[in-house]
Design a protein around this motif. Sequence first.
Motif, PDB file in Angstrom:
ATOM      1  N   PHE A 277       0.854  -1.186   0.000  1.00 44.88           N
ATOM      2  CA  PHE A 277       0.000   0.000   0.000  1.00 44.88           C
ATOM      3  C   PHE A 277       0.888   1.234   0.000  1.00 44.88           C
ATOM      4  O   PHE A 277       2.059   1.161   0.357  1.00 44.88           O
ATOM      5  CB  PHE A 277      -0.947   0.026   1.212  1.00 44.88           C
ATOM      6  N   GLU A 278       0.320   2.333  -0.427  1.00 48.34           N
ATOM      7  CA  GLU A 278       1.006   3.627  -0.344  1.00 48.34           C
ATOM      8  C   GLU A 278       0.636   4.245   1.003  1.00 48.34           C
ATOM      9  O   GLU A 278      -0.557   4.390   1.296  1.00 48.34           O
ATOM     10  CB  GLU A 278       0.567   4.540  -1.483  1.00 48.34           C
TER      11      GLU A 278
ATOM     12  N   GLY B  50      -4.436   5.964   0.318  1.00 43.49           N
ATOM     13  CA  GLY B  50      -3.648   4.885  -0.275  1.00 43.49           C
ATOM     14  C   GLY B  50      -4.310   3.538  -0.007  1.00 43.49           C
ATOM     15  O   GLY B  50      -4.723   3.251   1.114  1.00 43.49           O
ATOM     16  N   THR B  51      -4.435   2.737  -1.042  1.00 48.79           N
ATOM     17  CA  THR B  51      -5.081   1.430  -0.895  1.00 48.79           C
ATOM     18  C   THR B  51      -4.107   0.319  -1.252  1.00 48.79           C
ATOM     19  O   THR B  51      -3.099   0.537  -1.920  1.00 48.79           O
ATOM     20  CB  THR B  51      -6.332   1.314  -1.781  1.00 48.79           C
TER      21      THR B  51
ATOM     22  N   THR C 137      -6.762   0.287   3.602  1.00 51.07           N
ATOM     23  CA  THR C 137      -6.875   1.657   3.111  1.00 51.07           C
ATOM     24  C   THR C 137      -6.369   2.628   4.169  1.00 51.07           C
ATOM     25  O   THR C 137      -6.872   2.633   5.299  1.00 51.07           O
ATOM     26  CB  THR C 137      -8.343   2.007   2.772  1.00 51.07           C
TER      27      THR C 137
END
Length: 165
Positions: free
Chosen positions: A50-51, A56-57, A76
């Motif tokens: 994930f980011e 971010g997901t 998320t």
Amino acid sequence: MCNRTLQEGLVMEYGSIEREIHVEAAPEIVYEVISSPAHMREWWPDEAHFEPVPGGTGDITFIDKAGAGRTTVPFTVVATEPPRFFSFRWTHPADESANQGNSLLVTFELTPVGEGTRVRFTETGFRERGWEIAALEEQYNEHVKGWDYFIPRLNEYVERLVSSR
């Protein structure tokens, strides 16, 4: 915390899981460990993608060491305030965006204390999922057991990380 045992007809509320630990490292280091997929894999899930930015997901994966398989769940990021706060939602259906009714919310609040950091962990959203009481109780208890295992690993990993720098 809003938890009661089943006594005299009272129904367990299963509102939140809360833990607090002290970590002998600066908030900047602890924040990196709780928000970076590369560090997160060292103390919590076996895989994390994930980011680490709001919205971010991605997903996280747990691998059963006994060979029973893999469990991958959506992830998320909700909010980031380096180095003080990180939150995310998880366990929502893969084909849906995370929201209050379909996921659990995890928050990490970091407060400097001396040369270390107080980490306040909270997981909420169990009742909002709409589970039947048996499923709610099972999920809640599984998460209590899981966090009782993983939160100390966070501290252990930070100690190893700091000593190797």
